[in-house]
Design an enzyme around this catalytic site. Structure first.
Site, PDB file in Angstrom:
ATOM      1  N   TRP B 324       1.771 -14.321  -0.301  1.00 48.48           N
ATOM      2  CA  TRP B 324       0.098 -14.752  -1.056  1.00 48.48           C
ATOM      3  C   TRP B 324      -0.556 -13.820  -0.850  1.00 48.48           C
ATOM      4  CZ3 TRP B 324      -4.796 -15.856   0.150  1.00 48.48           C
ATOM      5  CH2 TRP B 324      -6.146 -16.407  -0.796  1.00 48.48           C
ATOM      6  N   HIS B 325      -1.249 -13.613   0.695  1.00 47.39           N
ATOM      7  CA  HIS B 325      -2.175 -12.450   1.146  1.00 47.39           C
ATOM      8  C   HIS B 325      -1.892 -11.402   0.748  1.00 47.39           C
ATOM      9  CE1 HIS B 325      -2.914 -16.053   3.488  1.00 47.39           C
ATOM     10  NE2 HIS B 325      -4.531 -15.353   4.004  1.00 47.39           N
ATOM     11  N   GLY B 326      -0.934 -10.873   0.816  1.00 50.54           N
ATOM     12  CA  GLY B 326      -0.127  -9.933  -0.313  1.00 50.54           C
ATOM     13  C   GLY B 326       0.785  -9.143  -0.667  1.00 50.54           C
TER      14      GLY B 326
END
Lengths: 522, 489
Positions: B324-326
């Site tokens: 989700w963060h990257g």
């Protein structure tokens, strides 16, 4: 809700007031600030006003030029100053007739002063330091628009904020410190930079001699490349306004290594040259005289700026150029050419009567014992005892002399309306010395005496010109090295200990550049 | 629009004044919020406003349809439509190039060269945040935990609410949406504490995070130049940078919302004082952790399907959280490290407690707290290396260089070659110490309440100090460091 808005408004007002108060204690560029303030406040006429960027500050040896041409210079340049800002400072300056220089307005000129964009933060900060000085001017706002976006607002608004940002630390200083550049000249020139190009820098520009040789020819053969319309506009603005106000205008391009290499700027250099020529403005590009001046890697602090040795080498050429252009007589010839020739053998730690002039130029390097000194203008320094309980004097370095000869030391001081006394001593190996004390209010020699192996001590005092007196002491000396000491003293002090503790923290104003130490005939 | 920009400094006071002028008329007020929010987002790139509008429209309509649908199959189908559209946007903008690169690399392993080039896709700011926010609305309706709203204006305002639009906290509709239905009264104390929170957020962002970023960027962008303590120092500074950066955004968001009478959920709770990674995740990015708990972990079965399934679910949640963060292997590894440690903590919980009790290392004593906090902080920092490193290779280069003994830099000027001079490093150190002390005090005594009970003069001195520390010691301007890190997620 109203209570909240009132309190918020109050908080904002207090914040702004505190910021503005703290702003008044901090300035970015003392050299520029100090000189603009000095020029505007004192309204004292000067002969040369210099405008421009760091090249102006570090290239022109104004004390040398002034002592040679008997002139007075002041520098309104600041680091990395864009020409639009130079133009704005000029615009402010031209409004006030009292400030016009007697001889000429000298502006440093290089194509890179017209560069439109420089993304680096420090460059913007440096423009702000100059911009700060235009705060009351209409030019302030036009320049803000030119160099900054509204996103820089907090920094534009307050010097305090900028002071704590990423400004190059050597540029930042508070108003009560003068430590930014070593050996700063009182009139804003930076002449004491000793550092030279390092090995890798020298390696990088290894083939410089071919660039030096081909510089003039390359420019002549390059096609002209116009500056931007606005750049031409501001340049012509300066020229036309100077003509209409009767100010002699001189443009100078100081020597720099970068100038020789940036062939991309040759077209613009040619354009500038032609533009000035067609407008009959005096101009010299010292890059064309690189070889003649005798500049080497040892004379540069970096690829753009001359160091101490470099500006010393350039000085006599500047003198010649100015004397010729302005038809000024070189009144006080301190043999500038020979000084350049003697460059290699000069040792700054040993002074003789031949290179004393150089030493005198560096008053900031004189020894100071219990003395606080303050430049009052480009000639006069006030020297004051910082305590009553200790010895106080300033002194030169060791000067080589011939044993058994008579030597004379003389110094100019400002005539005082209050009681003021100055002591002057030629000192050999203790206790060999001659001491004299002068009453500079009543223009009297209070006493003179020799001690140890010194003999035939004499002293006299005379009025040189209005308000200036010359104090002289001479003696037959013993030893190979001598020092000259001088300082404020009191009527209560005994002659041989004029420098010792005294009853008051007295002060005298001297002209250090006037110090002469010479051998005199019997 | 950045919270730490002149734009926002002009924008917010105008919105604030207009908001309270229009506060008596609910429709006008919500129109103002919506317009202001779209302006706030469009300031960055107005083209991507269409994504927010489409996302809002889809979930508004689908939410109603799910509620009205009678069969579970239809409800599921409608939920799938919402998921496909919302996650479709997210996947396209965020993960397309990641998958293209992964395919290319996978085929390259077998000696085949794929002739595909990465697409030139701009990642819309905050897409992960508002996508999760709108998804929670639809999923809650599907679960019968929420009734759909008929008030389109409120719903669109809820999705685009500017204080938390681009970096959270990720709000649930059940908490935030009803606040758009009611009028808010001007509450002096709320407004004051809101502005205090904004001030505290700006302090963390501008004085600490953006200053630490200078060293962090220098080391992480030039891994071959640094080793040993330089890498450790940069990693620790990154830990403070990301915390101060992200929690600052949350503080400003919560503060700005509070000045307008809105209540947003707490997103951080002194995470670096955690005594385990499990506790860390109860204190770090709380709105995301609880989102994953409610919408991923529990649907996977949570802890109700046996020990090993629980471990697997936990690990999956953290790997997904990493992604989700990257869209990069480094984020995946970062998530996996946290997932692995949490599983390890859970699996060895009883045994560890026994050992700690035997050796007298008790977590309720200061020495125990300090020990466990340090261990947790070290693990978090180690994982941050992967989070911050631009590539897996960079992360490995940095980790391998840590054992180098170059403590000498503390006694030479080399320490100041990392981007901050002595003066700047002193400011940074003092600011971090101040932050930690305030957090310690705040855990025992609510600082806002404490301040409220103080003399007028003292309070104003504190306000002025905060303002001056920010404007004088803040790092600001148009540069890379002034961006909020979580904007990219």
């Amino acid at each position: 809700m109203l209570k909240f808005y009132i309190k918020s408004l109050l908080l904002i007002i207090i914040t702004v007031v505190i910021l503005k108060v703290s702003d008044s204690f901090i300035i970015h560029d003392e050299l520029l600030h100090y000189n603009i303030e000095k020029l505007y406040k004192e309204k004292d006429s000067c002969d040369f006003v210099y405008l421009g960027n760091s090249l102006t500050r570090r290239s022109y040896n104004a004390p040398y030029i002034d002592s040679t041409l008997n002139t007075k210079s002041i520098c309104l340049a600041s680091e990395a100053q864009h020409f639009y800002l130079t133009n704005s400072i000029f615009e402010d300056f031209i409004e006030n007739k009292n400030l016009y220089p007697n001889k000429a307005l000298i502006i440093t000129l290089s194509p890179w002063q017209f560069k439109v964009l420089n993304e680096q933060k420090w460059w913007h900060f440096l423009q702000m330091s100059a911009l700060d000085e235009l705060s009351i001017s209409k030019n302030y706002f036009s320049n803000i628009k030119e160099f900054y976006s509204y996103k820089d607002l907090p920094k534009i608004f307050s010097t305090t904020i900028r002071f704590h940002s990423e400004i190059p630390s050597q540029i930042v200083q508070t108003s009560n410190k003068m430590k930014v550049f070593n050996n700063i000249d009182p009139n804003g020139f930076v002449l004491g930079i000793n550092s030279k190009l390092n090995k890798s820098q020298r390696e990088e520009k290894k083939g410089i001699s071919s660039y030096i040789d081909s510089y003039t020819k390359s420019i002549a053969e390059t096609e002209q490349k116009e500056l931007s319309d606005k750049s031409v506009e501001v340049l012509l603005n300066v020229i036309e306004k100077c003509k209409s106000k009767g100010i002699k205008l001189i443009f100078i391009t100081p020597p720099s290594i970068d100038a020789l290499y940036y062939s991309g700027e040759f077209g613009q250099r040619k354009f500038i040259k032609e533009l000035l020529k067609s407008n009959s403005v005096s101009y010299i590009d010292f890059n064309e005289k690189f070889k003649e001046i005798g500049l080497t890697f040892d004379d540069f602090n970096d690829f753009a700026h001359l160091n101490k040795e470099g500006n010393r080498k350039l000085a006599p050429f500047m003198v010649d150029f100015l004397a010729e252009t302005l038809d000024i007589e070189i009144k006080k010839n301190i043999e500038p050419k020979s000084e350049v020739i003697d460059e290699g053998v000069l040792d700054t730690t040993i002074i003789n009567t031949n290179n004393l002039a150089k030493h005198v130029l560096e008053f900031n390097k004189w020894g100071k014992v219990g003395i606080v000194s303050k430049w009052l203008n480009n000639q006069e320094v006030q020297i004051k005892r910082d305590a009553k309980v200790k010895s106080s004097f300033v002194h030169t370095g060791d000067i080589l002399v011939e044993e058994g000869e008579i030597y004379e030391a003389s110094i100019k001081a400002k005539l005082s309306s209050k009681d003021a006394y100055i002591g002057l001593r030629i000192l050999g190996k203790y206790p060999d010395r001659v001491d004299a004390v002068f009453d500079i209010k009543n223009q009297k020699v209070l006493g003179v005496n020799t001690y140890g192996n010194f003999t035939s001590g004499e002293a006299n005092i005379e009025l040189s010109k209005k308000n200036i007196i010359v104090c002289k002491v001479k003696s037959r000396v013993k030893g190979e090295k001598l020092k000259v000491l001088l300082g404020p003293t009191s009527i209560l002090n005994k002659l041989p200990s004029w420098e010792a503790q005294t009853d008051i923290k007295n002060a005298v104003t001297i002209l250090p550049l006037s110090l002469v130490f010479k051998k005199v005939n019997d | 629009m950045l919270f730490n920009s002149v734009d926002f400094a002009i924008f917010f006071p105008i919105v604030f004044v207009l908001y309270w002028l229009l506060s008596r008329n609910l429709t006008s007020r919500n129109i103002l919020i919506l317009v202001a929010s779209y302006l706030f987002y469009g300031w960055w790139d107005y083209r991507f406003l269409s994504l927010i509008i489409i996302s809002s429209l889809v979930d508004f309509v689908v939410g109603k349809m799910i509620y009205k649908a009678e069969s579970k199959k239809n409800k599921k189908l409608l939920l799938c439509i919402s998921l496909i559209i919302n996650l479709g946007f997210l996947f396209y903008f965020k993960y397309t190039n990641f998958f293209i690169d992964s395919f290319i690399n996978a085929f390259a392993l077998f000696g085949k060269e794929l002739n595909i080039t990465a697409l030139n896709i701009i990642l819309p700011v905050g897409i992960s945040f508002y996508t999760f926010q709108t998804l929670s609305y639809t999923i809650d309706i599907y679960r019968n935990q929420l009734k759909p709203t008929n008030d389109a204006l409120s719903f669109f305002s809820f999705v685009a609410f500017f204080p938390q639009l681009v970096a959270g906290p990720i709000e649930r509709a059940s908490h935030l949406l009803p606040q758009f239905y009611v009028k808010h009264k001007f509450n002096y104390n709320n407004v004051k504490t809101g502005f205090l929170l904004i001030g505290f957020g700006l302090f963390k962002k501008m004085v600490i995070a953006d200053r630490a970023a200078i060293v962090v960027n220098q080391v992480f962008n030039n891994p071959e130049l640094y080793s040993g303590v330089e890498v450790v120092l940069a990693t620790i500074l990154f830990a403070f940078q990301i915390y101060c950066d992200f929690s600052a955004y949350s503080d400003i968001a919560i503060g700005a919302a509070r000045t307008m009478g809105f209540d947003l959920m707490k997103n951080f709770d002194s995470p670096y004082f955690s005594k385990s990674i499990t506790e860390f995740w109860r204190r770090w990015h709380i709105s995301l952790s609880t989102w994953f708990r409610d919408y991923v972990y529990i649907p996977l079965g949570g802890s109700k399907k046996g020990k090993y399934k629980t471990y697997a679910n936990l690990f999956i949640v953290f790997v997904v959280s990493g992604l989700w963060h990257g869209a990069a292997a480094t984020f995946l590894i970062w998530g996996a490290i946290h997932g692995f440690i949490i599983v390890l903590e859970k699996a060895t919980n009883k045994e560890r407690k026994k050992i700690y009790n035997k050796i007298g290392l008790l977590s309720n004593k200061f020495s125990g707290k300090l020990f466990f906090s340090m261990i947790t902080f070290s693990i978090v920092c180690f994982a941050w290396i992967f989070f911050r490193a631009p590539s897996f290779d960079t992360a490995m280069t940095l980790i391998k260089s840590i054992p180098t003994n170059n403590f000498i830099i503390f006694f030479t000027d080399d320490l100041y070659k990392l981007g901050l001079d002595r003066y700047q490093l002193v400011i940074l150190t003092l600011a971090i110490i101040t932050l930690l002390m305030l957090e310690i005090i705040n855990r025992r005594k609510n600082l806002v309440v404490f301040l409220k009970n103080q003399l007028f003069v003292f309070r104003w001195m504190v306000y002025l100090s905060i303002i001056f520390i920010i404007i004088v010691f803040g790092v600001y301007g148009d540069n890379d460091t002034s961006q909020f890190i979580y904007f990219q997620f």
